[in-house]
Scaffold this motif. Structure first.
Motif, short mmCIF file in Angstrom:
data_model
loop_
_atom_site.label_atom_id
_atom_site.label_comp_id
_atom_site.label_asym_id
_atom_site.label_seq_id
_atom_site.Cartn_x
_atom_site.Cartn_y
_atom_site.Cartn_z
N LEU B 158 6.66 4.97 4.88
CA LEU B 158 5.43 5.75 4.79
C LEU B 158 5.64 7.06 4.03
N PHE B 159 6.69 7.79 4.35
CA PHE B 159 6.86 9.11 3.72
C PHE B 159 7.47 9.03 2.32
N GLU B 160 8.49 8.19 2.15
CA GLU B 160 9.21 8.19 0.87
C GLU B 160 8.42 7.46 -0.22
N ILE B 161 7.73 6.39 0.15
CA ILE B 161 6.98 5.63 -0.86
C ILE B 161 5.48 5.94 -0.77
N GLY B 162 4.96 6.01 0.47
CA GLY B 162 3.52 6.21 0.64
C GLY B 162 3.05 7.62 0.29
N LYS B 163 3.91 8.60 0.50
CA LYS B 163 3.57 10.01 0.24
C LYS B 163 2.16 10.35 0.75
N PRO B 164 1.97 10.24 2.07
CA PRO B 164 0.63 10.41 2.65
C PRO B 164 0.09 11.83 2.52
N LYS B 165 -1.19 11.91 2.23
CA LYS B 165 -1.85 13.22 2.15
C LYS B 165 -3.05 13.23 3.10
N LYS B 166 -3.23 14.31 3.80
CA LYS B 166 -4.34 14.48 4.74
C LYS B 166 -5.66 14.05 4.11
N GLY B 167 -6.42 13.28 4.84
CA GLY B 167 -7.73 12.86 4.35
C GLY B 167 -7.71 11.53 3.62
N GLU B 168 -6.52 11.04 3.29
CA GLU B 168 -6.45 9.74 2.62
C GLU B 168 -6.67 8.60 3.62
N THR B 169 -6.84 7.40 3.07
CA THR B 169 -7.06 6.21 3.89
C THR B 169 -5.86 5.28 3.77
N LEU B 170 -5.33 4.89 4.93
CA LEU B 170 -4.19 3.97 4.97
C LEU B 170 -4.59 2.66 5.64
N PHE B 171 -4.11 1.57 5.07
CA PHE B 171 -4.28 0.25 5.68
C PHE B 171 -2.90 -0.33 5.92
N VAL B 172 -2.70 -0.91 7.10
CA VAL B 172 -1.42 -1.56 7.39
C VAL B 172 -1.69 -2.94 7.99
N SER B 173 -0.95 -3.93 7.54
CA SER B 173 -1.08 -5.29 8.08
C SER B 173 0.02 -5.52 9.11
N ALA B 174 -0.16 -6.55 9.93
CA ALA B 174 0.74 -6.78 11.08
C ALA B 174 0.83 -5.47 11.85
N ALA B 175 -0.34 -4.89 12.09
CA ALA B 175 -0.42 -3.50 12.53
C ALA B 175 -0.01 -3.30 13.98
N SER B 176 0.03 -4.35 14.77
CA SER B 176 0.50 -4.17 16.15
C SER B 176 1.98 -4.51 16.26
N GLY B 177 2.59 -4.86 15.17
CA GLY B 177 4.00 -5.26 15.17
C GLY B 177 4.95 -4.09 15.32
N ALA B 178 6.22 -4.41 15.25
CA ALA B 178 7.28 -3.44 15.49
C ALA B 178 7.16 -2.23 14.59
N VAL B 179 6.82 -2.48 13.33
CA VAL B 179 6.71 -1.41 12.34
C VAL B 179 5.26 -0.91 12.24
N GLY B 180 4.32 -1.84 12.18
CA GLY B 180 2.93 -1.50 11.92
C GLY B 180 2.32 -0.51 12.89
N GLN B 181 2.58 -0.69 14.19
CA GLN B 181 1.97 0.20 15.19
C GLN B 181 2.41 1.65 14.97
N LEU B 182 3.62 1.82 14.42
CA LEU B 182 4.12 3.17 14.14
C LEU B 182 3.53 3.72 12.85
N VAL B 183 3.43 2.86 11.85
CA VAL B 183 2.85 3.30 10.57
C VAL B 183 1.48 3.93 10.81
N GLY B 184 0.64 3.23 11.58
CA GLY B 184 -0.71 3.74 11.85
C GLY B 184 -0.69 5.05 12.62
N GLN B 185 0.14 5.12 13.64
CA GLN B 185 0.16 6.33 14.47
C GLN B 185 0.75 7.53 13.72
N ILE B 186 1.81 7.28 12.95
CA ILE B 186 2.40 8.39 12.19
C ILE B 186 1.41 8.87 11.12
N ALA B 187 0.73 7.92 10.46
CA ALA B 187 -0.26 8.30 9.45
C ALA B 187 -1.37 9.13 10.08
#
Lengths: 355, 355
Positions: B158-187
Motif C-alpha cells: 500500500l505505501f511503497e507502490i500505492g502511495k495513498p493520498k487523503k481523499g483518494e479512493t482505494l479498491f481491494v479484492s479478496a478484501a476479507s482475506g489475510a492481506v485485504g482486511q488490512l489494506v482497507g483498514q490502513i487506507a
C-alpha cells in the motif's frame, strides 16, 4: 472575394471494432473558407504545411465513453474534421502571440486552412510558435517526427519510465516505426543491448542498419516468446510496448526481475475484433515488473531539453531517422489507414504545401 | 532412544492447471526424527508451533521453469516436504544465534519437527529469533498474520507502490482475506475512501463492520465493472489486486488517470484451466496507470518500522483482524486447499502445538 477551396478530413461514422474505411468512416471532402472575411480579436488562420499521421488517430473514432474515469480522449464529431499534429504557417492574425508568417506546430483540425478561435478551440493551448524551424537546417517534417511528438514520446517514455542503465537489455516492438526506431537508437547510446521487432524483412534489415543488436520479423516468427528467449537469454530489463497483444505476452515471459514496461501504444488491438487478453499478467507479481502507461503531454516540462538533446544527436550523426512522406492533402485519409495496417515504413507524414 | 513421530506435508505430484487434491498432489504423511541424534555444528532443531497457510503455497507445485528470467520460485521436490511461514521453538541447538527455548519465525519445511542445516537449507537466512513475542501480549498467530508476512505485505504494498493520498479512493479484492482486511483498514486510517470485494455475504458484512465504506459480493454481482462504477463514480485511484482476472479488468475500467495498481497476487488464476486474459490492458496507456508487482521480501528493510506501527495500531484498537485457526498438524493439507477455494474467512492458520 471568392472563397478558397479547403479540403478537410471529415469524420463520418463511429467505429469501435475493425479497420476504418475511407469513404465510410473518414473521407477527404472539399469545403471552402473565405480567407478575407473578418475575424474576431485573438483569432488567427493557419495554412497547413505538413501533417503527422499517428497511430492514435484511430482511437477518437470509437464510441465516446461517458465514464468519469475514462481516458481523456477528445472524440471526433460526426460531420466535422478529425484532428492531428501539424506544422503550419500563420497567414492572418488578430492574435498578438501568433503573427503573420510565423511557423506553428501543435494539434489542429486536419484541413488545408484552419481558423483558430482560442476561446473555443480545444487544442489552441497546444499550439506553439516555432520560428527557429525556419533556420534549423532540418527538413520541416523532422519537427513533427524525430524532433517532434514521436521523438519526444520515445525519449520521455524511455528515460522517465524505462530508467535505462548501461548493460541492460531493451526490447521494442514496432521498432522501425516513428517512435520505435528512436527508442532503440537512444537506448544504444546509453549502452544497452537492443532488440527490435517489425513486420517486414526490409524493416528488420533497416533495424540492423541503424544499430539494433538483434531484430526479427514477428509476422514470420511462429513463436515470439521462443524467439525472444533465443535473442535475449539474459532476459529483458526494459520493454517499450507499441503493439500490445501477443508480443506483450512474450515480453512478460522474458522479463527479468524489476523490469520496466513502457506502455506507449497497443496498435495490435486498436482495430481487432476478437481481442485476446494478456494471459500472463501474473508475471508482474513474482518478477516485480512495473508496467506504466503515459501520454507524452504528461512530460511537457521536459520537451525543451529533449529538443536540444535530439538536435545535438542529429547534428553529430548519432541518430538516423526514416520517414515516409506522401504529397497532397488528398493522401491524408489513405495515409491514416496505412499506419493502422503497418504499411508505412518509419514515420508517416503528408506534405500539404511548400514550407 | 525411540525416534519421535514427525508428520510432514509431502509434495507428491506436479500440477500446472486445476486445484490440487489432498492425497494426489500433497498429503500429510508420518515420518520420524531422532531428536537426540547428534547434530552438526550450526545445526538446530525447531518444533513447529503454528503454520501460516498462504495462497502462494500453490505456485511452487507447478512445473519448474528453466528460464533465466523466470520468477525466483523455489519449486517443491517430489517426495519432500513443502514449505511455508511458521512460528516455532528451538528445542536443540549447536548454533550460537539460535538457542534452546528461542521463538523463531520465518520459512521452514512444513513438518512437526524440522532440522535446520544453515549451510544447505535455502530458507535458513529468513529465520529470525523473535523472543519479544513471548511478552508481546498478542496471540502467537498474530506474529504470523497481522504483524507477520501478510500484514507486512499489506503495509509495504500500500505505501511503497500505492502511495495513498487523503481523499483518494482505494479498491481491494479478496478484501476479507489475510492481506485485504488490512489494506482497507490502513487506507482508511490514511483518509481514503475504501471499497472491498469478497466471496460471501458474511464476509461483506464483516468488511462493513471493520470500516470499509463500501463492499460487495463478487460471486453474486452479475457485472463487476458496473458495480464498481456504481460504488466509485469518482473512479479508483488505487487498486490492491489479490485476485487478477475479471476483477482486475473491472478495476482497469474504473481507474482514474495516474492510478496505481498494486499486483500482490492473482488467486483467480492459480488453479483455473481456461485462463482468460486481461482484455483491457490498453487502459494503462491513456490513463497513465502504473501496475507494479512485488514480493514482500523486496521491502525487507522496512519490516521493523512496520511491526512497530502495527503494534501501536493494534494497541490503540485502530485495526481489527480476523483469523481462522484449525488445530492439529493433520489439518494442514486441507487448510491449504481451503485457501485456494476461498473457503477461509480471514487469515488461515494451523495451530500445531502449544506456545
Amino acid at each position: 472575394m471568392e472563397p478558397t477551396p479547403n479540403k478537410q478530413v471529415i469524420f463520418l461514422k463511429t467505429l469501435d471494432i475493425g479497420y476504418p474505411v475511407v469513404g465510410e468512416h473518414i473521407a477527404v471532402q472539399e469545403s471552402s473558407i473565405d480567407l478575407n472575411a473578418p475575424i474576431e480579436q485573438d483569432e488567427f488562420i493557419l495554412k497547413t504545411l505538413t501533417i503527422s499521421i499517428d497511430p492514435f488517430i484511430r482511437n477518437p473514432m470509437k464510441t465516446p465513453s461517458t465514464k468519469k474515469s475514462a481516458a481523456p480522449i477528445a472524440y471526433y464529431s460526426i460531420g466535422s474534421p478529425i484532428y492531428g499534429f501539424t506544422a503550419s504557417r500563420v497567414i492572418r492574425s488578430r492574435n498578438t502571440k501568433f503573427n503573420e508568417g510565423d511557423i506553428v506546430t501543435g494539434v489542429t483540425y486536419l484541413e488545408e486552412y484552419t481558423l483558430i478561435s482560442p476561446k473555443t478551440n480545444p487544442f489552441a493551448s497546444w499550439l506553439t510558435v516555432r520560428n527557429e524551424i525556419k533556420e534549423s537546417g532540418f527538413p520541416l517534417s523532422y519537427h513533427l517526427s524525430v524532433m517532434g511528438m514521436p521523438g519526444f514520446t520515445a525519449h520521455a517514455g524511455l528515460f522517465e519510465i524505462g530508467k535505462p542503465k548501461k548493460g541492460e537489455t531493451l526490447f521494442v516492438s514496432a521498432a522501425s516505426g516513428a517512435v520505435g526506431q528512436l527508442v532503440g537508437q537512444i537506448a544504444k547510446l546509453q549502452g544497452l543491448y537492443t532488440i527490435g521487432s517489425a513486420g517486414t524483412d526490409e524493416k528488420v534489415a533497416y533495424l540492423k542498419e541503424i544499430g539494433f543488436d538483434a531484430a526479427f520479423n514477428y509476422k514470420t516468427t511462429p513463436d515470439i516468446a521462443e524467439k525472444l528467449a533465443e535473442l535475449a537469454p539474459q532476459g529483458i530489463d526494459i520493454y517499450f510496448d507499441n503493439v500490445g497483444g501477443e508480443i506483450l505476452e512474450a515480453a512478460l515471459e522474458s522479463a527479468n526481475r524489476f523490469a520496466r514496461f513502457i506502455c506507449c501504444g497497443m496498435i495490435s488491438i486498436y482495430n481487432t475484433e476478437n481481442q485476446v487478453g494478456i494471459r500472463n499478467v501474473f508475471q508482474i507479481v513474482g518478477k516485480h515488473i512495473t508496467m506504466e502507461g503515459f501520454m507524452v503531454q504528461d512530460y511537457g516540462h521536459l520537451e525543451g531539453a529533449f529538443i536540444k538533446e535530439m538536435k545535438q544527436w542529429l547534428n553529430e550523426g548519432k541518430i538516423k531517422y526514416r520517414e515516409t512522406i506522401v504529397e497532397g492533402f488528398d493522401q491524408t485519409a489513405q495515409a491514416i489507414l496505412d499506419v493502422q495496417y503497418g504499411k508505412n515504413f518509419g514515420k508517416q507524414l503528408v506534405k500539404v504545401a511548400d514550407f
